[in-house]
Design a protein around this motif. Sequence first.
Motif, PDB file in Angstrom:
ATOM      1  N   UNK A  20       0.807  -1.221   0.000  1.00  0.00           N
ATOM      2  CA  UNK A  20       0.000   0.000   0.000  1.00  0.00           C
ATOM      3  C   UNK A  20       0.839   1.269   0.000  1.00  0.00           C
ATOM      4  N   UNK A  21       2.139   1.117   0.037  1.00  0.00           N
ATOM      5  CA  UNK A  21       3.006   2.291   0.099  1.00  0.00           C
ATOM      6  C   UNK A  21       3.829   2.423  -1.184  1.00  0.00           C
ATOM      7  N   UNK A  22       4.427   3.565  -1.346  1.00  0.00           N
ATOM      8  CA  UNK A  22       5.269   3.847  -2.511  1.00  0.00           C
ATOM      9  C   UNK A  22       6.650   4.277  -2.035  1.00  0.00           C
ATOM     10  N   UNK A  23       7.673   3.711  -2.649  1.00  0.00           N
ATOM     11  CA  UNK A  23       9.061   4.033  -2.308  1.00  0.00           C
ATOM     12  C   UNK A  23       9.670   4.827  -3.451  1.00  0.00           C
ATOM     13  N   UNK A  24      10.099   6.026  -3.154  1.00  0.00           N
ATOM     14  CA  UNK A  24      10.783   6.846  -4.152  1.00  0.00           C
ATOM     15  C   UNK A  24      12.268   6.472  -4.158  1.00  0.00           C
ATOM     16  N   UNK A  25      12.779   6.143  -5.331  1.00  0.00           N
ATOM     17  CA  UNK A  25      14.176   5.722  -5.459  1.00  0.00           C
ATOM     18  C   UNK A  25      15.048   6.861  -6.001  1.00  0.00           C
ATOM     19  N   UNK A  26      14.554   7.522  -7.032  1.00  0.00           N
ATOM     20  CA  UNK A  26      15.249   8.675  -7.601  1.00  0.00           C
ATOM     21  C   UNK A  26      14.294   9.860  -7.623  1.00  0.00           C
TER      22      UNK A  26
END
Length: 221
Positions: A20-26
């Motif tokens: 349910x979450x989003x991980x920002x990588x760049x």
Amino acid sequence: MSDRGRVYLEAVGKGYRLGDSRVEVLKDLSLTLEAGEALAITGPSGSGKSTLLHLLGALEPPDQGRILVDGVDLATLDDTELARFRNQRVGFVFQHHHLLPQYTVLENVLLPCLAFPDTPRDEGWSRELLDRVGLSHRLEHRPGELSGGERQRTALARALVLRPRLLLCDEPTGSLDPATADRVADLLLELQEEQGTTMVAVTHSESLAQRFPRRLELTAL
């Protein structure tokens, strides 16, 4: 100034959904590489090093921003054009060689030539590359008969066989012992300079990164 071999990123962002979450990588990454430049990218795991290579190699699209490689805006290409772009303008060298075990060294190097009917098949150049990486005596051997360093040198020849404008390397010496890693690094930088290829390598190896004229460190968001 010509765009041939030039790499340009403007405000690029990329993230992934985990549950349910989003991980920002760049996030908001801008970068310019002129033709023939060699850049080493370092940083901790999770900082987006491999993700950046995937974006540059048109393996994934960015969520935001623009990427131009060799004068081509990657967002304007359809799936077939992206496949041709990857085949003919980008060379990939990974930590694990990804050679096909059923084919000989020479056949593995020639594989990129078979992707499209109009792709030139230059066996003479393939043999010359294998000679340059010290494998002229191994042309008919299969990957299972090679050492780790020999497999990686085969992968390097394969990456250069279509004379790409951009060479992308993901931990190219990471699975090698120190002495073999040094020899592969020598070849990598020597051939890149000779061909005038723009190169981006991600690595955890400080000794490899220090050999590059330009270095960039990514930090985790």
